[in-house]
Write a protein that holds these residues in place. Structure first.
Motif, PDB file in Angstrom:
ATOM      1  N   MET A   1       0.829  -1.205   0.000  1.00  0.00           N
ATOM      2  CA  MET A   1       0.000   0.000   0.000  1.00  0.00           C
ATOM      3  C   MET A   1       0.869   1.264   0.000  1.00  0.00           C
ATOM      4  O   MET A   1       0.581   2.239  -0.696  1.00  0.00           O
ATOM      5  CB  MET A   1      -0.929   0.010   1.217  1.00  0.00           C
ATOM      6  CG  MET A   1      -1.935   1.168   1.225  1.00  0.00           C
ATOM      7  SD  MET A   1      -3.040   1.089   2.634  1.00  0.00           S
ATOM      8  CE  MET A   1      -3.931  -0.415   2.267  1.00  0.00           C
ATOM      9  N   ASN A   2       1.957   1.226   0.804  1.00  0.00           N
ATOM     10  CA  ASN A   2       2.853   2.375   0.840  1.00  0.00           C
ATOM     11  C   ASN A   2       3.498   2.617  -0.519  1.00  0.00           C
ATOM     12  O   ASN A   2       3.650   3.766  -0.953  1.00  0.00           O
ATOM     13  CB  ASN A   2       3.939   2.165   1.904  1.00  0.00           C
ATOM     14  CG  ASN A   2       3.391   2.296   3.317  1.00  0.00           C
ATOM     15  OD1 ASN A   2       2.372   2.942   3.532  1.00  0.00           O
ATOM     16  ND2 ASN A   2       4.075   1.678   4.270  1.00  0.00           N
ATOM     17  N   ASN A   3       3.878   1.535  -1.200  1.00  0.00           N
ATOM     18  CA  ASN A   3       4.481   1.675  -2.524  1.00  0.00           C
ATOM     19  C   ASN A   3       3.506   2.300  -3.513  1.00  0.00           C
ATOM     20  O   ASN A   3       3.882   3.116  -4.351  1.00  0.00           O
ATOM     21  CB  ASN A   3       4.947   0.309  -3.045  1.00  0.00           C
ATOM     22  CG  ASN A   3       6.164  -0.202  -2.294  1.00  0.00           C
ATOM     23  OD1 ASN A   3       6.905   0.590  -1.714  1.00  0.00           O
ATOM     24  ND2 ASN A   3       6.366  -1.510  -2.305  1.00  0.00           N
ATOM     25  N   GLU A   4       2.253   1.914  -3.424  1.00  0.00           N
ATOM     26  CA  GLU A   4       1.225   2.500  -4.290  1.00  0.00           C
ATOM     27  C   GLU A   4       1.073   3.980  -4.008  1.00  0.00           C
ATOM     28  O   GLU A   4       0.940   4.802  -4.921  1.00  0.00           O
ATOM     29  CB  GLU A   4      -0.122   1.791  -4.065  1.00  0.00           C
ATOM     30  CG  GLU A   4      -0.258   0.472  -4.800  1.00  0.00           C
ATOM     31  CD  GLU A   4      -1.667  -0.076  -4.669  1.00  0.00           C
ATOM     32  OE1 GLU A   4      -2.626   0.735  -4.621  1.00  0.00           O
ATOM     33  OE2 GLU A   4      -1.815  -1.301  -4.597  1.00  0.00           O
ATOM     34  N   THR A   5       1.074   4.332  -2.734  1.00  0.00           N
ATOM     35  CA  THR A   5       0.928   5.739  -2.340  1.00  0.00           C
ATOM     36  C   THR A   5       2.094   6.567  -2.867  1.00  0.00           C
ATOM     37  O   THR A   5       1.906   7.664  -3.416  1.00  0.00           O
ATOM     38  CB  THR A   5       0.858   5.863  -0.808  1.00  0.00           C
ATOM     39  OG1 THR A   5      -0.258   5.115  -0.336  1.00  0.00           O
ATOM     40  CG2 THR A   5       0.704   7.319  -0.392  1.00  0.00           C
ATOM     41  N   VAL A   6       3.316   6.042  -2.710  1.00  0.00           N
ATOM     42  CA  VAL A   6       4.505   6.741  -3.203  1.00  0.00           C
ATOM     43  C   VAL A   6       4.441   6.916  -4.709  1.00  0.00           C
ATOM     44  O   VAL A   6       4.763   7.988  -5.242  1.00  0.00           O
ATOM     45  CB  VAL A   6       5.780   5.969  -2.792  1.00  0.00           C
ATOM     46  CG1 VAL A   6       7.002   6.524  -3.543  1.00  0.00           C
ATOM     47  CG2 VAL A   6       6.006   6.043  -1.298  1.00  0.00           C
ATOM     48  N   GLN A  18       6.474  13.052  -1.639  1.00  0.00           N
ATOM     49  CA  GLN A  18       6.912  11.684  -1.882  1.00  0.00           C
ATOM     50  C   GLN A  18       8.177  11.370  -1.075  1.00  0.00           C
ATOM     51  O   GLN A  18       8.260  10.336  -0.394  1.00  0.00           O
ATOM     52  CB  GLN A  18       7.195  11.482  -3.368  1.00  0.00           C
ATOM     53  CG  GLN A  18       7.730  10.095  -3.720  1.00  0.00           C
ATOM     54  CD  GLN A  18       8.289  10.048  -5.135  1.00  0.00           C
ATOM     55  OE1 GLN A  18       8.710  11.069  -5.668  1.00  0.00           O
ATOM     56  NE2 GLN A  18       8.298   8.878  -5.731  1.00  0.00           N
ATOM     57  N   PHE A  21       7.380  11.242   2.687  1.00  0.00           N
ATOM     58  CA  PHE A  21       6.612  10.049   3.072  1.00  0.00           C
ATOM     59  C   PHE A  21       7.513   8.821   3.106  1.00  0.00           C
ATOM     60  O   PHE A  21       7.429   7.984   4.021  1.00  0.00           O
ATOM     61  CB  PHE A  21       5.455   9.841   2.091  1.00  0.00           C
ATOM     62  CG  PHE A  21       4.552   8.689   2.451  1.00  0.00           C
ATOM     63  CD1 PHE A  21       3.657   8.795   3.501  1.00  0.00           C
ATOM     64  CD2 PHE A  21       4.618   7.491   1.744  1.00  0.00           C
ATOM     65  CE1 PHE A  21       2.826   7.731   3.843  1.00  0.00           C
ATOM     66  CE2 PHE A  21       3.804   6.422   2.076  1.00  0.00           C
ATOM     67  CZ  PHE A  21       2.903   6.543   3.132  1.00  0.00           C
ATOM     68  N   LYS A  22       8.395   8.682   2.096  1.00  0.00           N
ATOM     69  CA  LYS A  22       9.316   7.550   2.063  1.00  0.00           C
ATOM     70  C   LYS A  22      10.237   7.572   3.282  1.00  0.00           C
ATOM     71  O   LYS A  22      10.495   6.531   3.901  1.00  0.00           O
ATOM     72  CB  LYS A  22      10.156   7.593   0.783  1.00  0.00           C
ATOM     73  CG  LYS A  22       9.382   7.206  -0.463  1.00  0.00           C
ATOM     74  CD  LYS A  22      10.230   7.360  -1.715  1.00  0.00           C
ATOM     75  CE  LYS A  22      11.396   6.379  -1.727  1.00  0.00           C
ATOM     76  NZ  LYS A  22      12.183   6.497  -2.981  1.00  0.00           N
ATOM     77  N   VAL A  25       8.301   6.472   6.345  1.00  0.00           N
ATOM     78  CA  VAL A  25       8.059   5.027   6.392  1.00  0.00           C
ATOM     79  C   VAL A  25       9.341   4.263   6.745  1.00  0.00           C
ATOM     80  O   VAL A  25       9.330   3.315   7.534  1.00  0.00           O
ATOM     81  CB  VAL A  25       7.501   4.538   5.039  1.00  0.00           C
ATOM     82  CG1 VAL A  25       7.439   3.014   4.995  1.00  0.00           C
ATOM     83  CG2 VAL A  25       6.114   5.127   4.802  1.00  0.00           C
ATOM     84  N   GLU A  26      10.465   4.692   6.148  1.00  0.00           N
ATOM     85  CA  GLU A  26      11.727   3.978   6.346  1.00  0.00           C
ATOM     86  C   GLU A  26      12.325   4.215   7.734  1.00  0.00           C
ATOM     87  O   GLU A  26      12.869   3.300   8.347  1.00  0.00           O
ATOM     88  CB  GLU A  26      12.725   4.400   5.262  1.00  0.00           C
ATOM     89  CG  GLU A  26      12.330   3.921   3.868  1.00  0.00           C
ATOM     90  CD  GLU A  26      13.164   4.570   2.776  1.00  0.00           C
ATOM     91  OE1 GLU A  26      14.094   5.343   3.120  1.00  0.00           O
ATOM     92  OE2 GLU A  26      12.886   4.317   1.584  1.00  0.00           O
TER      93      GLU A  26
END
Length: 245
Positions: A1-6, A18, A21-22, A25-26
């Motif tokens: 889901m996070n990859n889709e958002t990014v 972007q 957010f990355k 998350v990381e």
């Protein structure tokens, strides 16, 4: 889901958001964000990124001859450079007021560097700046007139918050150059600011421009509200060369 958002952020060109957010998350922050804090964090990151890219775009578009920095200015008393005056200029209130700035002095005294440094500061403050050698700019406009594109070129120059005309008066103006200069000055008068750097004293600009009627009309629109920076002393390039010997 996070990859889709990014990926969606990337497609919407929300590059600052972007990246933020990355990073979130990381490497999550030590304290949990509320929804409001998270929203503010993402929006502020996007705002800062767009501001930075806008500034870099303005600097690139300006086409400065030198990568000049206000911090690099030499205030040696022999130069006659007033630090208080420069500090007032780098705030760029003269741009808000539509004032013009004349920087004069002998060859090598740092006129171009000072003009570029002020222009660079204007870019950092969000202003659109265009730097050009006067002779080259007029030559380009003459060529543009030949192919019918000079009106759009003049419009582009008119839209710049700050125009820097360097090496003004090194070459005398012919009839076509006088007309082009008059067009530029007329378009910008009272609306936009121009910095003119010249080794020719202002009192001699009438002779450089040439035809009296055009010179009167041009300088009447430039001189009266102008700020003047008059440099003195020897060429800095000469001094630097002698110091290194």
């Amino acid at each position: 889901m996070n990859n889709e958002t990014v990926e969606k952020m990337r497609q919407m060109r929300l590059y600052g958001m972007q990246t933020a957010f990355k990073a979130f998350v990381e490497v999550p922050p030590p304290a949990a964000f509320t929804n409001d804090e998270m929203t503010e964090y993402l929006v502020q990151s996007e705002w800062d990124d767009r501001k930075h890219r806008s500034v870099q775009r303005n600097i690139k578009t300006a086409r400065f001859r030198y990568k000049a920095d206000i911090a690099g200015l030499d205030y040696n008393p022999d130069r006659g450079l007033d630090k208080n005056q420069i500090n007032r200029l780098i705030v760029c209130d003269f741009i808000k007021a539509g004032q013009d700035v004349f920087i004069t002095g002998s060859t090598g005294t740092g006129k171009s560097y000072i003009a570029s440094a002020i222009g660079y500061q204007a870019c950092l403050l969000g202003y659109k700046v265009f730097y050009a050698s006067t002779a080259k700019l007029l030559s380009l406009l003459k060529m543009a007139k030949a192919d019918g594109s000079h009106i759009s070129e003049l419009s582009r120059i008119e839209r710049q918050d700050l125009l820097i005309l360097d090496d003004f008066g090194i070459q005398s103006f012919d009839a076509s150059g006088r007309a082009m200069l008059m067009d530029i000055v007329e378009d910008r008068h009272g609306k936009r600011s121009t910095i003119i750097a010249s080794q020719v004293p202002v009192k001699n600009w009438y002779d450089v421009i040439g035809e009296q009627t055009v010179a009167d009309a041009t300088l009447d629109r430039l001189v009266h509200k102008s700020v003047r920076v008059e440099l003195m002393g020897e060429s800095l390039r000469k001094i630097k060369t002698e110091t290194n010997i």
